[in-house]
Design an enzyme around this catalytic site. Structure first.
Site, PDB file in Angstrom:
ATOM      1  N   ASN A  87       5.058  13.940   2.452  1.00 40.71           N
ATOM      2  CA  ASN A  87       5.879  14.094   1.262  1.00 40.71           C
ATOM      3  C   ASN A  87       4.972  14.322   0.051  1.00 40.71           C
ATOM      4  OD1 ASN A  87       8.279  13.602   2.707  1.00 40.71           O
ATOM      5  ND2 ASN A  87       7.976  11.391   2.545  1.00 40.71           N
ATOM      6  N   GLY A  93       9.818  13.234  -2.261  1.00 43.18           N
ATOM      7  CA  GLY A  93      10.067  11.877  -1.786  1.00 43.18           C
ATOM      8  C   GLY A  93       8.821  11.019  -1.656  1.00 43.18           C
ATOM      9  N   HIS A 100      -0.830  10.544   2.767  1.00 40.98           N
ATOM     10  CA  HIS A 100      -0.514   9.931   4.066  1.00 40.98           C
ATOM     11  C   HIS A 100       0.381  10.868   4.852  1.00 40.98           C
ATOM     12  CE1 HIS A 100       2.369   8.568   1.039  1.00 40.98           C
ATOM     13  NE2 HIS A 100       3.287   8.568   2.000  1.00 40.98           N
TER      14      HIS A 100
HETATM   15  P1  5GP Z   1       6.205   8.172   1.071  1.00 39.64           P
HETATM   16  O1  5GP Z   1       7.590   7.838   0.603  1.00 39.64           O
HETATM   17  O2  5GP Z   1       5.209   8.065  -0.061  1.00 39.64           O
HETATM   18  O3  5GP Z   1       6.078   9.454   1.804  1.00 39.64           O
HETATM   19  O4  5GP Z   1       5.827   7.086   2.153  1.00 39.64           O
HETATM   20  C1  5GP Z   1       5.353   5.812   1.848  1.00 39.64           C
HETATM   21  C2  5GP Z   1       5.535   4.974   3.078  1.00 39.64           C
HETATM   22  O5  5GP Z   1       4.714   3.832   2.952  1.00 39.64           O
HETATM   23  C3  5GP Z   1       6.964   4.492   3.300  1.00 39.64           C
HETATM   24  O6  5GP Z   1       7.430   4.929   4.571  1.00 39.64           O
HETATM   25  C4  5GP Z   1       6.849   2.979   3.211  1.00 39.64           C
HETATM   26  O7  5GP Z   1       7.692   2.309   4.124  1.00 39.64           O
HETATM   27  C5  5GP Z   1       5.387   2.738   3.504  1.00 39.64           C
HETATM   28  N1  5GP Z   1       4.820   1.558   2.855  1.00 39.64           N
HETATM   29  C6  5GP Z   1       4.929   1.231   1.540  1.00 39.64           C
HETATM   30  N2  5GP Z   1       4.250   0.096   1.290  1.00 39.64           N
HETATM   31  C7  5GP Z   1       3.676  -0.275   2.469  1.00 39.64           C
HETATM   32  C8  5GP Z   1       2.853  -1.373   2.851  1.00 39.64           C
HETATM   33  O8  5GP Z   1       2.472  -2.232   2.050  1.00 39.64           O
HETATM   34  N3  5GP Z   1       2.483  -1.435   4.158  1.00 39.64           N
HETATM   35  C9  5GP Z   1       2.867  -0.494   5.071  1.00 39.64           C
HETATM   36  N4  5GP Z   1       2.439  -0.660   6.333  1.00 39.64           N
HETATM   37  N5  5GP Z   1       3.654   0.555   4.751  1.00 39.64           N
HETATM   38  C10 5GP Z   1       4.053   0.657   3.465  1.00 39.64           C
END
Ligand code: 5GP
Ligand code: ZN
Length: 114
Positions: A87, A93, A100
């Site tokens: 994303n 999003g 990541h």
């Molecule tokens: P994005 O929305 O930026 O593409 O994805 C961020 C992801 O990081 C989300 O799926 C969320 O669940 C995950 N996430 C956020 N904080 C943490 C955390 O402290 N530990 C882990 N393992 N995942 C996290």
């Protein structure tokens, strides 16, 4: 980056369920899984989005892809298929501004995404 949660995870300052680690890449289970297997694969280097990648990061980007391939094999996701999601920005999003790749598998994934 001191205030980046994924940098803190890489440094062991925040806990994570580690799946894979090498010199350049770290991977761990997503805290809020959207599929039976939901792994986040990140470069150890803090880079906010893929739009911030520079020429000197090309090898690093390749290392991330190589790690995704290894993890997909280890979790047998390659047999039935899986999805990689990156994303970018607000409308994409993105909530954590450290590159990541979501590695999602273990169920039939629909298309298009929401
Ligand atoms: P994005 O929305 O930026 O593409 O994805 C961020 C992801 O990081 C989300 O799926 C969320 O669940 C995950 N996430 C956020 N904080 C943490 C955390 O402290 N530990 C882990 N393992 N995942 C996290
Ligand atoms: Zn970071």
């Amino acid at each position: 980056m001191a205030d980046c949660i994924f940098c803190q995870i890489v440094e062991g300052k925040l806990p994570s369920k580690k799946v894979y680690e090498d010199e350049y890449v770290y991977a761990f289970h997503d805290i809020s899984p959207a599929a039976p297997t939901h792994i986040l694969v990140i470069p150890k280097k803090h880079i906010p989005t893929i739009m911030d990648l520079e020429e000197e990061d090309q090898m690093l980007a390749g290392k991330v892809m190589a790690a995704i391939q290894k993890i997909a094999k280890e979790y047998h996701l390659d047999e039935k298929g899986f999805r990689i999601v990156n994303n970018v920005g607000k409308e994409g999003g993105q909530t954590v501004y450290h590159i990541h790749f979501h590695l999602l598998g273990g169920r039939t994934l629909t298309w298009p995404p929401g």
